[in-house]
Design a protein around this motif. Structure first.
Motif, PDB file in Angstrom:
ATOM      1  N   GLN A   1      24.801  21.375  -4.273  1.00 15.81           N
ATOM      2  CA  GLN A   1      24.405  21.933  -2.967  1.00 15.81           C
ATOM      3  C   GLN A   1      23.073  21.354  -2.501  1.00 15.81           C
ATOM      4  N   ILE A   2      22.119  21.322  -3.429  1.00 15.91           N
ATOM      5  CA  ILE A   2      20.776  20.805  -3.090  1.00 15.91           C
ATOM      6  C   ILE A   2      20.862  19.327  -2.706  1.00 15.91           C
TER       7      ILE A   2
ATOM      8  N   GLY B   1      19.802  28.828   0.042  1.00 11.96           N
ATOM      9  CA  GLY B   1      19.754  30.279  -0.175  1.00 11.96           C
ATOM     10  C   GLY B   1      19.121  30.725  -1.478  1.00 11.96           C
ATOM     11  N   VAL B   2      18.257  29.826  -2.038  1.00 12.89           N
ATOM     12  CA  VAL B   2      17.595  30.190  -3.304  1.00 12.89           C
ATOM     13  C   VAL B   2      16.370  31.074  -3.062  1.00 12.89           C
ATOM     14  N   GLN B   3      16.201  32.098  -3.888  1.00 12.45           N
ATOM     15  CA  GLN B   3      14.937  32.841  -3.944  1.00 12.45           C
ATOM     16  C   GLN B   3      14.449  32.774  -5.384  1.00 12.45           C
TER      17      GLN B   3
ATOM     18  N   ALA C   1      14.272  25.908 -12.555  1.00 13.91           N
ATOM     19  CA  ALA C   1      14.228  26.099 -14.009  1.00 13.91           C
ATOM     20  C   ALA C   1      12.905  26.706 -14.466  1.00 13.91           C
ATOM     21  N   TRP C   2      11.823  26.342 -13.758  1.00 17.29           N
ATOM     22  CA  TRP C   2      10.501  26.826 -14.166  1.00 17.29           C
ATOM     23  C   TRP C   2      10.215  28.229 -13.643  1.00 17.29           C
ATOM     24  N   CYS C   3      10.446  28.445 -12.370  1.00 17.34           N
ATOM     25  CA  CYS C   3      10.059  29.729 -11.763  1.00 17.34           C
ATOM     26  C   CYS C   3      11.149  30.793 -11.935  1.00 17.34           C
ATOM     27  N   GLY C   4      12.349  30.334 -12.195  1.00 13.92           N
ATOM     28  CA  GLY C   4      13.445  31.279 -12.380  1.00 13.92           C
ATOM     29  C   GLY C   4      14.089  31.652 -11.060  1.00 13.92           C
ATOM     30  N   LEU C   5      15.362  31.993 -11.167  1.00 13.26           N
ATOM     31  CA  LEU C   5      16.161  32.267  -9.979  1.00 13.26           C
ATOM     32  C   LEU C   5      16.379  33.766  -9.909  1.00 13.26           C
ATOM     33  N   GLU C   6      16.126  34.334  -8.762  1.00 14.44           N
ATOM     34  CA  GLU C   6      16.314  35.776  -8.627  1.00 14.44           C
ATOM     35  C   GLU C   6      17.775  36.113  -8.923  1.00 14.44           C
TER      36      GLU C   6
END
Lengths: 430, 430
Positions: free
Chosen positions: A5-6, A151-153, A414-419
């Motif tokens: 998608q990205i 649509g990533v948070q 990968a670093w901040c994490g996906l809600e």
């Protein structure tokens, strides 16, 4: 799946991305002229819903800091701008740092086109700053925009910094650190040719005044030529460079013939062909190892110069005068096994289907300040072409910007994490 | 008998002589500002009944002459002045030549007093030009005045020249030669410390552009340092200096450790401490032997530089660029057995009761032009102090001015002949 998608989002927004970089390059944001470029960045940050912080660095605390260097002390009209993409909580934070300032265009005649044209030829975008480092900054913005687009948070905060003064000593990033910006790690997309630099060389400028004794050139034997004496000094410094480099065993320097160069960049002496010159000024740059302290390197130079008298008794009474002046860049070192390295390498492999080159940088960036002073371990990785930075016909390969944006976007996940995702982010916090 | 009269005349007019020199030194007659000083000289010449010639050098013939050099081509306000003391006929003529121009005072702080004070302390007169060479010119005027004071009429003409531009290439004396001034011999009282110079070194200025290849200092191995290459060039030139000096066997150079120096006076390269410098400029002065032609010396330098490639293959593709620029001084050589030498040595012995030091000068004067181009064999002998010429606190020993005036007055009698005297003058003409 998300990678796809990205990737597709980036491909379908390629034109807008190039146009934005073009606009940035067309703003000649040399030292003192950064405001218009920063407005562009701030506008894009607002568009992305980032929380804005816009300020002109100032104040005694900045100017008096031991790591402060700038040829100016007045930054009115030269704002830093920071945009925060707040995470939903519970993830690791990251600073993404780029600099708005570009070095002067130099001699116009050496450019094939206007130095601020931003023109695109054969998949490359040309202009001062394209590689160093507006191309890198545009990759950061594209990464965030792509994540939002699909649509990533994220869980952790992304702190996007566009700073001034990188080219003249790092006062912009220093000001951001002093303002309290800190994160679990940092990434700077300086032009590394897509290599990954967990370590970076620092550097300092020095000046040496070598003394002679004046006389008329017709009776030059009555004088002492500061030019001849300076040749002894230059050779002596070459020996120091050798000695320092034989100590370097870090495999990240394996492909670098001179990991810690001491470069003599300027020589100037005498003012009349018929006179024996009584002074020669040498100016140079001393490389500082990633794990070395600036003061240790200074002390070694001082001690080494004291031994000049062993080479020539002239120096007993006339030692060269050493001065540290102008810019210096703090070195930085992040363990190659650091989590952000692992994450970045993994995403690099995914996107480019090859092993990344991992090295130590032969030059400094603001990453040294972030790592050493800001307690934010910083890695340098970017799409620009090292060889054309600061040169005429500076350019960047557009494909690399979009590849870097994709790698960075995946790294942020990968670093901040996906809600809403149990994997990534929190679980990696040690 | 006559010697005693002249000696006494000079002693009894010491005060006026010093005052006149003082006035001359107080006029800052640097290049372009010679007119007021020349008025002083012309006034004194008129007082002595000399036939005046006052002109501002100009014209195509001067500017196009192969021996012309000046940083300017416009001499309005910078006159030459010549005064002729006509002989009664039948004697040998002589040109006495001094220059009005002085070099700039330089850094005021290095002077203990105003650079144009003309103040007298402990028998020395201080100020820019006192030694180089208003003291010498005042000795010429005193010699003529003393001869007239004791009632002497010479047979041969005395042509007293006060010229401009000696310090910047000799355009004043060249203009006088082109105007037709010529004589059986010439004397220039430049500051020789009372030594007699029948030969004088010529010199030429050269510029070398040494090339490197630019690179960032952090990856300096990607570049080629023009500073390091210039060190090879400097050493190579030192070897040429050695080679040229081993050929010098003239006993007049017996006490000179480097009869024909090649002085590198200026070095300048690079403009950024963090860059590998791609160019170094060297400027220097090449000494030319009294009997050597300027073109021979140039050819030797060119051939020698071509051999640089033997030292370092870099120079095969990147030979330094050689340019001859700025001032050059034509060398001059008069047979040490020349009649004027004999006469001068004899008078020197009479006045100072010691043997004169006879040497070849380590620098050029306008004497080279007079000898080579003007067909007027020229000897250099004067009261000034070589070591303080062009330096702060320039000064001259007043006693030497009066001794030189006495020697010169007696030399004029012996050379030009005394009216009504069977000895001197004519009989010495071969």
């Amino acid at each position: 799946m998300r990678r796809k998608q990205i990737h597709e989002w980036l491909q379908s927004h390629r034109e807008e991305g190039v146009r934005f970089l073009q606009r940035m390059v067309q703003v000649p944001s040399t030292q003192g002229n950064e405001e218009e470029g920063q407005r562009l960045i701030a506008g894009k940050m607002s568009e992305l819903g980032l929380e804005l912080d816009w300020w002109e660095p100032e104040g005694e605390r900045l100017a008096a800091h031991p790591f402060f260097y700038s040829p100016r002390s007045w930054f009115a009209g030269s704002p830093n701008v920071v945009g925060i993409w707040k995470g939903s909580g519970g993830g690791r934070s990251i600073i993404l740092n780029g600099h708005m300032d570009v070095v002067p265009a130099g001699n116009r005649e050496q450019w094939q086109d206007d130095p601020f044209s931003g023109s695109v030829v054969d998949g490359k975008l040309y202009g001062r700053g394209a590689t160093d480092m507006k191309g890198g900054t545009s990759a950061l913005l594209l990464a965030i925009e792509a994540l939002q687009g699909v649509g990533v948070q994220l869980k952790g905060d992304v702190i996007l910094q566009s700073v001034i003064e990188e080219e003249s000593g790092g006062a912009g990033t220093l000001a951001a650190i002093l303002k309290g910006y800190q994160a679990d790690a940092a990434l700077i997309p300086e032009p590394t040719n897509m290599r990954i630099f967990p370590k970076q060389q620092g550097s300092m400028w020095f000046r040496l005044e070598v003394k002679g004794r004046s006389a008329h050139g017709g009776t030059r034997y009555e004088g002492v030529s500061a030019i001849e004496k300076s040749m002894i000094v230059v050779r002596h410094i070459q020996e120091l460079e050798n000695a320092r480099n034989t100590r370097i065993t870090d495999p990240l320097y394996a492909h670098n013939p001179i990991p810690l160069p001491i470069n003599i960049g300027v020589i100037q002496g005498g003012n009349w062909p018929s006179s024996v010159p009584d002074t020669v000024k040498l100016e140079g740059r001393m490389g500082v190892a990633p794990e070395e302290k600036l003061d240790e390197a200074k002390a070694e130079m001082t001690a080494w110069l004291a031994r000049l008298a062993e080479k020539d008794p002239w120096f007993v009474q006339h030692p060269p005068v050493l001065e540290w002046f102008g810019a210096r860049w703090v070195p930085g070192s992040v363990d190659p096994g650091h989590d952000l390295m692992q994450v970045l390498i993994q995403q690099y492999r995914e996107v480019r289907a090859e092993e990344p080159v991992i090295e130590a940088s032969p030059w400094g960036t603001d990453g040294g300040l972030l790592t050493q002073l800001g307690e934010t371990p910083c890695i340098v990785f970017g799409p620009g072409i090292t060889e054309v930075a600061h040169y005429p016909n500076e350019h960047i390969v557009l494909d690399h910007i979009f590849e870097a944006a994709e790698i960075i976007a995946l790294t942020l996940i990968a670093w901040c994490g996906l809600e809403g995702d149990e994997h990534g982010g929190e679980e990696n916090m040690h």
